[in-house]
Design an enzyme around this catalytic site. Structure first.
Site, PDB file in Angstrom:
ATOM      1  N   SER A 131      33.789  58.685  36.624  1.00 35.41           N
ATOM      2  CA  SER A 131      33.045  57.502  36.183  1.00 35.41           C
ATOM      3  C   SER A 131      31.621  57.893  35.833  1.00 35.41           C
ATOM      4  CB  SER A 131      33.030  56.493  37.338  1.00 35.41           C
ATOM      5  OG  SER A 131      32.076  55.484  37.106  1.00 35.41           O
ATOM      6  N   TYR A 171      31.593  54.122  46.681  1.00 33.72           N
ATOM      7  CA  TYR A 171      32.615  54.295  45.631  1.00 33.72           C
ATOM      8  C   TYR A 171      32.226  55.454  44.724  1.00 33.72           C
ATOM      9  CZ  TYR A 171      34.648  53.750  41.011  1.00 33.72           C
ATOM     10  OH  TYR A 171      35.234  54.012  39.797  1.00 33.72           O
ATOM     11  N   LYS A 227      33.680  59.644  43.799  1.00 27.96           N
ATOM     12  CA  LYS A 227      33.919  60.315  42.505  1.00 27.96           C
ATOM     13  C   LYS A 227      33.152  61.644  42.457  1.00 27.96           C
ATOM     14  CE  LYS A 227      36.502  57.066  40.657  1.00 27.96           C
ATOM     15  NZ  LYS A 227      37.964  57.260  40.602  1.00 27.96           N
TER      16      LYS A 227
HETATM   17  P1  NAD Z   1      43.121  49.381  38.925  1.00 30.77           P
HETATM   18  O1  NAD Z   1      42.801  48.915  40.295  1.00 30.77           O
HETATM   19  O2  NAD Z   1      43.542  48.381  37.914  1.00 30.77           O
HETATM   20  O3  NAD Z   1      44.243  50.521  38.991  1.00 30.77           O
HETATM   21  C1  NAD Z   1      44.399  51.368  40.091  1.00 30.77           C
HETATM   22  C2  NAD Z   1      45.881  51.412  40.409  1.00 30.77           C
HETATM   23  O4  NAD Z   1      46.086  52.303  41.526  1.00 30.77           O
HETATM   24  C3  NAD Z   1      46.461  50.051  40.812  1.00 30.77           C
HETATM   25  O5  NAD Z   1      47.676  49.844  40.120  1.00 30.77           O
HETATM   26  C4  NAD Z   1      46.688  50.190  42.317  1.00 30.77           C
HETATM   27  O6  NAD Z   1      47.761  49.394  42.769  1.00 30.77           O
HETATM   28  C5  NAD Z   1      46.968  51.673  42.440  1.00 30.77           C
HETATM   29  N1  NAD Z   1      46.681  52.234  43.768  1.00 30.77           N
HETATM   30  C6  NAD Z   1      45.547  52.096  44.493  1.00 30.77           C
HETATM   31  N2  NAD Z   1      45.645  52.797  45.646  1.00 30.77           N
HETATM   32  C7  NAD Z   1      46.874  53.388  45.649  1.00 30.77           C
HETATM   33  C8  NAD Z   1      47.573  54.238  46.549  1.00 30.77           C
HETATM   34  N3  NAD Z   1      47.002  54.617  47.711  1.00 30.77           N
HETATM   35  N4  NAD Z   1      48.806  54.649  46.216  1.00 30.77           N
HETATM   36  C9  NAD Z   1      49.376  54.256  45.038  1.00 30.77           C
HETATM   37  N5  NAD Z   1      48.781  53.472  44.149  1.00 30.77           N
HETATM   38  C10 NAD Z   1      47.539  53.030  44.448  1.00 30.77           C
HETATM   39  O7  NAD Z   1      41.835  50.211  38.402  1.00 30.77           O
HETATM   40  P2  NAD Z   1      41.488  50.737  36.947  1.00 30.77           P
HETATM   41  O8  NAD Z   1      40.376  49.906  36.442  1.00 30.77           O
HETATM   42  O9  NAD Z   1      42.711  50.895  36.143  1.00 30.77           O
HETATM   43  O10 NAD Z   1      40.880  52.153  37.320  1.00 30.77           O
HETATM   44  C11 NAD Z   1      41.664  53.317  37.362  1.00 30.77           C
HETATM   45  C12 NAD Z   1      40.797  54.486  37.810  1.00 30.77           C
HETATM   46  O11 NAD Z   1      39.679  54.602  36.944  1.00 30.77           O
HETATM   47  C13 NAD Z   1      40.225  54.338  39.222  1.00 30.77           C
HETATM   48  O12 NAD Z   1      40.231  55.609  39.842  1.00 30.77           O
HETATM   49  C14 NAD Z   1      38.799  53.882  38.975  1.00 30.77           C
HETATM   50  O13 NAD Z   1      37.947  54.255  40.027  1.00 30.77           O
HETATM   51  C15 NAD Z   1      38.472  54.630  37.694  1.00 30.77           C
HETATM   52  N6  NAD Z   1      37.402  53.974  36.920  1.00 30.77           N
HETATM   53  C16 NAD Z   1      37.542  52.671  36.543  1.00 30.77           C
HETATM   54  C17 NAD Z   1      36.521  52.033  35.832  1.00 30.77           C
HETATM   55  C18 NAD Z   1      36.637  50.593  35.423  1.00 30.77           C
HETATM   56  O14 NAD Z   1      35.626  49.985  35.054  1.00 30.77           O
HETATM   57  N7  NAD Z   1      37.813  49.959  35.438  1.00 30.77           N
HETATM   58  C19 NAD Z   1      35.363  52.756  35.502  1.00 30.77           C
HETATM   59  C20 NAD Z   1      35.264  54.105  35.876  1.00 30.77           C
HETATM   60  C21 NAD Z   1      36.305  54.698  36.591  1.00 30.77           C
HETATM   61  C1  UD1 Z   2      29.758  48.560  37.643  1.00 30.58           C
HETATM   62  C2  UD1 Z   2      29.505  49.456  38.824  1.00 30.58           C
HETATM   63  C3  UD1 Z   2      29.896  50.887  38.445  1.00 30.58           C
HETATM   64  C4  UD1 Z   2      31.341  50.927  37.970  1.00 30.58           C
HETATM   65  C5  UD1 Z   2      31.487  49.961  36.790  1.00 30.58           C
HETATM   66  C6  UD1 Z   2      32.894  49.896  36.259  1.00 30.58           C
HETATM   67  C7  UD1 Z   2      27.672  48.381  40.048  1.00 30.58           C
HETATM   68  C8  UD1 Z   2      26.232  48.481  40.439  1.00 30.58           C
HETATM   69  N1  UD1 Z   2      28.118  49.356  39.223  1.00 30.58           N
HETATM   70  O1  UD1 Z   2      28.977  49.029  36.566  1.00 30.58           O
HETATM   71  O2  UD1 Z   2      29.726  51.744  39.548  1.00 30.58           O
HETATM   72  O3  UD1 Z   2      31.688  52.236  37.556  1.00 30.58           O
HETATM   73  O4  UD1 Z   2      31.107  48.648  37.221  1.00 30.58           O
HETATM   74  O5  UD1 Z   2      33.763  49.321  37.187  1.00 30.58           O
HETATM   75  O6  UD1 Z   2      28.396  47.484  40.466  1.00 30.58           O
HETATM   76  N2  UD1 Z   2      26.367  41.441  34.842  1.00 30.58           N
HETATM   77  C9  UD1 Z   2      25.932  40.148  34.771  1.00 30.58           C
HETATM   78  N3  UD1 Z   2      26.684  39.175  35.361  1.00 30.58           N
HETATM   79  C10 UD1 Z   2      27.871  39.438  36.001  1.00 30.58           C
HETATM   80  C11 UD1 Z   2      28.315  40.779  36.061  1.00 30.58           C
HETATM   81  C12 UD1 Z   2      27.530  41.763  35.475  1.00 30.58           C
HETATM   82  O7  UD1 Z   2      24.869  39.860  34.197  1.00 30.58           O
HETATM   83  O8  UD1 Z   2      28.509  38.504  36.520  1.00 30.58           O
HETATM   84  C13 UD1 Z   2      25.581  42.490  34.145  1.00 30.58           C
HETATM   85  C14 UD1 Z   2      25.145  43.651  35.015  1.00 30.58           C
HETATM   86  O9  UD1 Z   2      23.880  43.409  35.563  1.00 30.58           O
HETATM   87  C15 UD1 Z   2      25.139  44.809  33.993  1.00 30.58           C
HETATM   88  C16 UD1 Z   2      26.261  44.445  33.010  1.00 30.58           C
HETATM   89  O10 UD1 Z   2      26.455  43.042  33.164  1.00 30.58           O
HETATM   90  O11 UD1 Z   2      23.924  44.814  33.279  1.00 30.58           O
HETATM   91  C17 UD1 Z   2      27.578  45.156  33.282  1.00 30.58           C
HETATM   92  O12 UD1 Z   2      27.935  44.961  34.649  1.00 30.58           O
HETATM   93  P1  UD1 Z   2      29.357  45.454  35.224  1.00 30.58           P
HETATM   94  O13 UD1 Z   2      30.432  44.993  34.330  1.00 30.58           O
HETATM   95  O14 UD1 Z   2      29.408  45.048  36.660  1.00 30.58           O
HETATM   96  O15 UD1 Z   2      29.282  47.040  35.076  1.00 30.58           O
HETATM   97  P2  UD1 Z   2      28.196  48.090  35.628  1.00 30.58           P
HETATM   98  O16 UD1 Z   2      27.134  47.420  36.403  1.00 30.58           O
HETATM   99  O17 UD1 Z   2      27.786  48.931  34.484  1.00 30.58           O
END
Ligand code: NAD
Ligand code: UD1
Length: 339
Positions: free
Chosen positions: A124, A149, A153
């Protein structure tokens, strides 16, 4: 290729499983559905015209994982499974460290036992912490993160560096995602957060569909063009394509390397809300609130490394992201529970 995908039923996982099936890979999903619904994979199969193998299990369960590796014989692994809520990780750090590290240790041990050495890991942009200038570059200095969290990573990236150092057969891609939003253009799969969304885009989508009353804008006094926070939103279908590009790259490259997956452009909170208003044709009520603790003014990716080395770049813009999110949200107002 035979690809095992942990967390394949989740938001990013389901879109990536679809991309793999569509290019002809055999896909094995391991998921305990802790944060997802099996319906996502039924929908993936409907779109692709073929289904992944699905194993419901906890990745930390070494014996169950062993049985899957023995039966399915994957050649590569994409590791999405994990917990991802920042606020929850601050409240329950032990659970986050133990889950995210524990599942990764179990997975790496199983891969080692079964001779699988190709891994794509979901990292991330959070690993860049809060001291680096934008755009974030992969070689920009020491990694840090401001919450448990994010620390998981950073730690997993370091563990994987050591693993690759110790055994040159490993081929590892660390993919640092920026802010994934959007949904598959069919409207059949998308993001389905449990409870009140923590992130901006699903929150805005739920206001547009009438599930929530108004969006709180966390601060309008940042040093940005309109005063609200700017982020590098990336369409989840582009992100999925980035995983396919990384797998292809690993066919011919040993060692470990990190790549940013973003668009290289920032979009403000107000611009994102405006895009959703346009896509939905509905006004989206908002209220300016104080800044959220720990938020940064601006983050976006330097995308040069992914472009030159993976031959990948994001194709979709914020208009596409809002349109596709809205198609998913309006067709499935209660997410996968709408069925
Ligand atoms: P998500 O929660 O939708 O998907 C994660 C999946 O993993 C789910 O289906 C959940 O049921 C499964 N899971 C969790 N723990 C488990 C376990 N112990 N055994 C088996 N399955 C398990 O999340 P996502 O948004 O698809 O994210 C996927 C990955 O990407 C994560 O590692 C997350 O940290 C990373 N990531 C996500 C974002 C984002 O904004 N969505 C940003 C940066 C990184
Ligand atoms: C957040 C996490 C980051 C994670 C990412 C994706 C925090 C501090 N950071 O990032 O670690 O990798 O999500 O899952 O939580 N905002 C609003 N109103 C809302 C929600 C968000 O104004 O209800 C604003 C925030 O201040 C930011 C932007 O929208 O400026 C995006 O927010 P968000 O979607 O939560 O993502 P990040 O903060 O970038």
């Amino acid at each position: 290729m035979r690809v095992l995908v942990t967390g394949g039923a989740g938001y990013i996982g389901s879109h990536t499983v679809l991309a793999l099936l569509e290019r002809g890979d055999d896909v094995i999903v391991v998921d305990n559905f802790a944060n997802s619904s099996p319906v996502s994979l039924e929908r993936v199969a409907r779109i692709a015209g073929r289904a992944p193998q699905v194993h419901r299990l906890d990745v930390a369960d070494a014996a169950a994982l062993d049985a899957v590796f023995a039966a399915e014989r994957p050649e590569a692994v994409i590791h999405f499974a994990g917990l991802k809520a920042v606020g929850e990780s601050v409240a329950e750090p032990l659970r986050y460290y133990s889950e995210n590290l524990g599942t990764t240790f179990a997975l790496l041990a199983a891969m080692q036992r079964h001779g699988v050495r190709t891994l794509v890991f979901s990292s991330s942009a959070t690993v860049y912490g809060d001291h680096q200038p934008v755009p974030y570059r992969e070689d920009g200095g020491l990694l840090d993160a401001s919450n448990p969290y994010g620390q998981t990573k950073v730690m997993i990236e370091r563990i994987l560096e050591d693993v690759a150092q110790a055994d040159p057969q490993w081929r590892i891609a660390l993919l640092r995602y920026f802010n994934p939003i959007g949904a598959h253009e069919s409207g059949l799969i998308g993001e389905d957060p449990r409870g009140i969304p923590n992130n901006l885009a699903p929150y805005v989508a739920q206001v547009a569909v009438g599930r929530l009353a108004e969006v709180g804008v966390f601060g309008d006094d940042y040093p940005t063009a309109d005063g609200t926070g700017e982020r590098d939103y990336i369409h989840v279908v582009d992100l999925a394509a980035g995983h396919v590009a990384a797998l292809e790259h690993l066919r011919t490259r040993d060692g470990i390397r990190a790549w940013n997956l973003g668009t290289g452009r920032g979009t403000s909170v107000l611009e994102l809300i405006a895009a959703f208003e346009k896509a939905s044709g509905r006004p989206i009520p908002r209220r300016i609130l104080p800044r959220r603790g720990g938020d940064l003014a601006q983050t976006w990716a330097d995308t040069a490394r992914a472009e030159s080395e993976l031959g990948w770049r994001a194709q979709r813009d914020i208009v596409d992201m809002a349109a596709d999110s809205w198609r998913w949200q309006s067709a499935n107002p209660q997410g996968y529970d709408s069925e």
